[in-house]
Design a protein around this motif. Sequence first.
Motif, PDB file in Angstrom:
ATOM      1  N   CYS A  75     -13.705   2.014  -0.308  1.00 54.86           N
ATOM      2  CA  CYS A  75     -14.332   1.021  -1.186  1.00 54.86           C
ATOM      3  C   CYS A  75     -15.521   0.387  -0.462  1.00 54.86           C
ATOM      4  O   CYS A  75     -15.460   0.155   0.745  1.00 54.86           O
ATOM      5  N   GLU A 128     -11.750  -0.468   4.372  1.00 58.48           N
ATOM      6  CA  GLU A 128     -10.449   0.007   4.850  1.00 58.48           C
ATOM      7  C   GLU A 128      -9.538   0.453   3.702  1.00 58.48           C
ATOM      8  O   GLU A 128      -8.514   1.094   3.911  1.00 58.48           O
ATOM      9  N   MET A 129      -9.940   0.128   2.485  1.00 61.90           N
ATOM     10  CA  MET A 129      -9.147   0.452   1.293  1.00 61.90           C
ATOM     11  C   MET A 129      -9.746   1.680   0.593  1.00 61.90           C
ATOM     12  O   MET A 129     -10.951   1.776   0.434  1.00 61.90           O
ATOM     13  N   PRO A 148     -11.579  -4.487  -6.057  1.00 57.07           N
ATOM     14  CA  PRO A 148     -12.143  -5.802  -5.746  1.00 57.07           C
ATOM     15  C   PRO A 148     -13.111  -6.311  -6.813  1.00 57.07           C
ATOM     16  O   PRO A 148     -13.295  -7.511  -6.973  1.00 57.07           O
ATOM     17  N   ILE A 151     -16.597  -2.650  -0.925  1.00 59.23           N
ATOM     18  CA  ILE A 151     -16.276  -4.052  -0.651  1.00 59.23           C
ATOM     19  C   ILE A 151     -15.236  -4.153   0.462  1.00 59.23           C
ATOM     20  O   ILE A 151     -15.357  -4.986   1.353  1.00 59.23           O
ATOM     21  N   LYS A 152     -14.204  -3.309   0.373  1.00 57.61           N
ATOM     22  CA  LYS A 152     -13.141  -3.271   1.385  1.00 57.61           C
ATOM     23  C   LYS A 152     -13.093  -1.858   1.944  1.00 57.61           C
ATOM     24  O   LYS A 152     -12.314  -1.022   1.477  1.00 57.61           O
ATOM     25  N   LYS A 168       0.823  -1.202   0.000  1.00 53.09           N
ATOM     26  CA  LYS A 168       0.000   0.000   0.000  1.00 53.09           C
ATOM     27  C   LYS A 168       0.857   1.252   0.000  1.00 53.09           C
ATOM     28  O   LYS A 168       0.570   2.213  -0.726  1.00 53.09           O
ATOM     29  N   CYS A 210     -10.758   3.647  -2.565  1.00 55.67           N
ATOM     30  CA  CYS A 210     -11.167   3.211  -3.899  1.00 55.67           C
ATOM     31  C   CYS A 210     -10.036   3.453  -4.892  1.00 55.67           C
ATOM     32  O   CYS A 210      -9.414   4.526  -4.906  1.00 55.67           O
TER      33      CYS A 210
END
Length: 152
Positions: free
Chosen positions: A96, A101-102, A79, A98-99, A2, A104
């Motif tokens: 995001c 913590e991430m 994702p 879907i995730k 990351k 986009c």
Amino acid sequence: MKAARDWSVRHAKGLHKLYEVLAWTLHLFDPVLRRIGYERLDKPFARVEGLIKGFLFDSQSCGQCTLGSTGMACPMNCPKTLRNGPCGGVRQNGGCEIKPEMTCVWVKAWEGSQQMGEAESGLQVIQLPVDTRLKGHSSWLEALKARPETSA
């Protein structure tokens, strides 16, 4: 990964210029590469490309690189593997759906495109769907193959 991916987006302009130098250099050597044979060179090129782009961009080695159009953010890290913009589920904080913590991938792509001075132009190019047969192949060689053959 990351941290390197974020660094690459922040330095998208310089990395894009470096990529243009690489593309120009490969184009110079294209007659030699054609004689050796792209098929023969694909595995070593893909390994080198995978190491470099894997570290810098967390590239998924799809064989159809769009980093120059997406602010040096690999859309294959989405994702949902969306290659043409965000899905509509981007959170207000840029996360995001879907995730959460991430951040986009497309938020990062926008940031990188702004660094490159091409805030909208590269992102407005509609990317073709991924051809899964090219996964693991060198996108550098694929780009050379797509160019018309030049006579020396």
